[in-house]
Design a protein around this motif. Structure first.
Motif, PDB file in Angstrom:
ATOM      1  N   ASP A 147     -25.731 -25.126   9.799  1.00  0.00           N
ATOM      2  CA  ASP A 147     -26.336 -23.859  10.392  1.00  0.00           C
ATOM      3  C   ASP A 147     -25.675 -23.914  11.956  1.00  0.00           C
ATOM      4  O   ASP A 147     -25.557 -22.582  12.394  1.00  0.00           O
ATOM      5  CB  ASP A 147     -27.602 -23.864  10.413  1.00  0.00           C
ATOM      6  CG  ASP A 147     -28.456 -23.844   9.049  1.00  0.00           C
ATOM      7  OD1 ASP A 147     -27.769 -23.090   8.255  1.00  0.00           O
ATOM      8  OD2 ASP A 147     -29.452 -24.216   8.907  1.00  0.00           O
ATOM      9  N   VAL A 148     -25.378 -25.078  12.561  1.00  0.00           N
ATOM     10  CA  VAL A 148     -25.202 -25.066  13.954  1.00  0.00           C
ATOM     11  C   VAL A 148     -23.570 -25.308  14.124  1.00  0.00           C
ATOM     12  O   VAL A 148     -22.995 -24.863  14.961  1.00  0.00           O
ATOM     13  CB  VAL A 148     -25.693 -25.928  14.686  1.00  0.00           C
ATOM     14  CG1 VAL A 148     -25.338 -26.479  16.139  1.00  0.00           C
ATOM     15  CG2 VAL A 148     -27.226 -25.878  14.639  1.00  0.00           C
ATOM     16  N   GLU A 149     -22.659 -25.918  13.183  1.00  0.00           N
ATOM     17  CA  GLU A 149     -21.489 -26.475  13.108  1.00  0.00           C
ATOM     18  C   GLU A 149     -20.382 -25.088  13.536  1.00  0.00           C
ATOM     19  O   GLU A 149     -19.534 -25.252  14.555  1.00  0.00           O
ATOM     20  CB  GLU A 149     -21.033 -26.929  11.984  1.00  0.00           C
ATOM     21  CG  GLU A 149     -19.531 -27.802  12.036  1.00  0.00           C
ATOM     22  CD  GLU A 149     -19.426 -28.670  10.766  1.00  0.00           C
ATOM     23  OE1 GLU A 149     -18.530 -29.413  11.006  1.00  0.00           O
ATOM     24  OE2 GLU A 149     -20.096 -28.247   9.622  1.00  0.00           O
ATOM     25  N   PRO A 150     -20.808 -23.810  13.160  1.00  0.00           N
ATOM     26  CA  PRO A 150     -19.850 -22.849  13.240  1.00  0.00           C
ATOM     27  C   PRO A 150     -19.878 -22.608  15.045  1.00  0.00           C
ATOM     28  O   PRO A 150     -19.098 -21.928  15.634  1.00  0.00           O
ATOM     29  CB  PRO A 150     -20.074 -21.699  12.559  1.00  0.00           C
ATOM     30  CG  PRO A 150     -21.231 -22.146  11.375  1.00  0.00           C
ATOM     31  CD  PRO A 150     -21.631 -23.616  12.060  1.00  0.00           C
ATOM     32  N   PRO A 182     -30.866 -29.608   6.552  1.00  0.00           N
ATOM     33  CA  PRO A 182     -30.121 -28.850   5.687  1.00  0.00           C
ATOM     34  C   PRO A 182     -29.716 -27.413   5.677  1.00  0.00           C
ATOM     35  O   PRO A 182     -30.149 -26.643   6.681  1.00  0.00           O
ATOM     36  CB  PRO A 182     -30.768 -28.983   4.247  1.00  0.00           C
ATOM     37  CG  PRO A 182     -31.836 -29.859   4.437  1.00  0.00           C
ATOM     38  CD  PRO A 182     -32.107 -29.902   6.132  1.00  0.00           C
ATOM     39  N   GLU A 183     -28.524 -26.769   5.198  1.00  0.00           N
ATOM     40  CA  GLU A 183     -28.068 -25.639   5.365  1.00  0.00           C
ATOM     41  C   GLU A 183     -29.113 -24.602   5.070  1.00  0.00           C
ATOM     42  O   GLU A 183     -29.990 -24.777   4.129  1.00  0.00           O
ATOM     43  CB  GLU A 183     -26.684 -25.314   4.330  1.00  0.00           C
ATOM     44  CG  GLU A 183     -26.178 -23.889   4.633  1.00  0.00           C
ATOM     45  CD  GLU A 183     -25.034 -24.075   3.980  1.00  0.00           C
ATOM     46  OE1 GLU A 183     -24.353 -22.830   3.796  1.00  0.00           O
ATOM     47  OE2 GLU A 183     -24.402 -24.742   3.098  1.00  0.00           O
ATOM     48  N   LEU A 186     -32.237 -23.116   9.617  1.00  0.00           N
ATOM     49  CA  LEU A 186     -32.248 -22.297  10.654  1.00  0.00           C
ATOM     50  C   LEU A 186     -31.761 -20.963  10.491  1.00  0.00           C
ATOM     51  O   LEU A 186     -30.761 -20.753   9.934  1.00  0.00           O
ATOM     52  CB  LEU A 186     -31.493 -23.261  11.863  1.00  0.00           C
ATOM     53  CG  LEU A 186     -31.766 -24.610  12.153  1.00  0.00           C
ATOM     54  CD1 LEU A 186     -30.826 -25.295  12.992  1.00  0.00           C
ATOM     55  CD2 LEU A 186     -33.192 -24.521  12.904  1.00  0.00           C
ATOM     56  N   THR A 187     -32.355 -19.890  11.109  1.00  0.00           N
ATOM     57  CA  THR A 187     -32.099 -18.525  11.479  1.00  0.00           C
ATOM     58  C   THR A 187     -31.233 -18.383  12.550  1.00  0.00           C
ATOM     59  O   THR A 187     -31.580 -19.091  13.522  1.00  0.00           O
ATOM     60  CB  THR A 187     -33.292 -17.524  11.018  1.00  0.00           C
ATOM     61  OG1 THR A 187     -34.149 -17.891  10.086  1.00  0.00           O
ATOM     62  CG2 THR A 187     -32.655 -16.206  11.571  1.00  0.00           C
ATOM     63  N   VAL A 188     -30.046 -18.106  12.507  1.00  0.00           N
ATOM     64  CA  VAL A 188     -29.241 -17.634  13.482  1.00  0.00           C
ATOM     65  C   VAL A 188     -29.216 -16.450  13.905  1.00  0.00           C
ATOM     66  O   VAL A 188     -28.748 -15.521  13.003  1.00  0.00           O
ATOM     67  CB  VAL A 188     -27.790 -18.440  13.361  1.00  0.00           C
ATOM     68  CG1 VAL A 188     -26.768 -18.308  14.662  1.00  0.00           C
ATOM     69  CG2 VAL A 188     -27.979 -19.774  12.766  1.00  0.00           C
TER      70      VAL A 188
END
Length: 196
Positions: A147-150, A182-183, A186-188
């Motif tokens: 969720d954070v990697e991008p 895990p994917e 998290l809400t982005v």
């Protein structure tokens, strides 16, 4: 790295979560110990959760451990390959944390919130104050989850509520606890577009 987070947790939500987790709340604690803030940044005072006898107390600490040399305070602390049994561990209650992207100011601001829980806790460590420096805390970081990697090549360690006690009392190993979620955990949301 995460140097900005928000805290909009209602006192009733906090008490309900603590009761569900069977954490005691000191009788002197109230909603005044959990002030709301849109942006908590490095060197701000903010609430953290730490042990106080058999209870978990909220106490105000400075965001950022003082530097032992040159440079500013350490607000993020790399967790990989480290052991924290001798550290003072804490949980940093947050509604969300922010990451920033772009090369020009103002950078794009992205808000990350935990799905399926009213609020999150970020794994942290704290230290007593010395001299002019008040007691302070830093957030632990790890490799980014999907969720954070991008958005960033590191991320803070977000603990699900069922792992809060394991971190505070260190009843599980660090590699088990201090990892990305895990994917889809998290809400982005992009809350500010960056400069072109």
């Amino acid at each position: 790295m995460c140097n900005d987070y928000e805290q909009h947790i209602r006192w009733a939500e906090y008490c309900e979560m603590m009761q569900a987790l069977k954490f005691g709340i000191p009788s002197h604690q109230s909603e005044l110990d959990l002030p709301r803030a849109d942006d908590i940044k490095v060197n701000d005072m903010a609430p953290v959760m730490r042990t106080a006898g058999n209870d978990i107390e909220l106490t105000q600490l400075n965001f950022g451990l003082p530097s032992s040399g040159r440079g500013g305070p350490a607000f993020n602390f790399r967790s990989e390959g480290r052991h924290f049994a001798e550290s003072k561990r804490c949980l940093i209650p947050a509604s969300a944390f922010f990451e920033f992207t772009g090369k020009k100011y103002p950078k794009a601001k992205h808000r990350f919130a935990l799905n399926d829980a009213p609020f999150m806790a970020i794994a942290g460590i704290w230290r007593d104050g010395h001299g002019n420096h008040p007691p302070s805390f830093a957030m632990l970081t790890t490799m980014p989850g999907p969720d954070v990697e991008p958005y960033h090549n590191r991320q803070v360690v977000v603990l699900r509520p069922e792992n809060w006690a394991a971190w505070i009392y260190l009843t599980s190993s660090e590699p088990e606890l201090l990892q990305p979620l895990p994917e889809g955990s998290l809400t982005v949301e992009t809350v500010r577009a960056g400069a072109d």
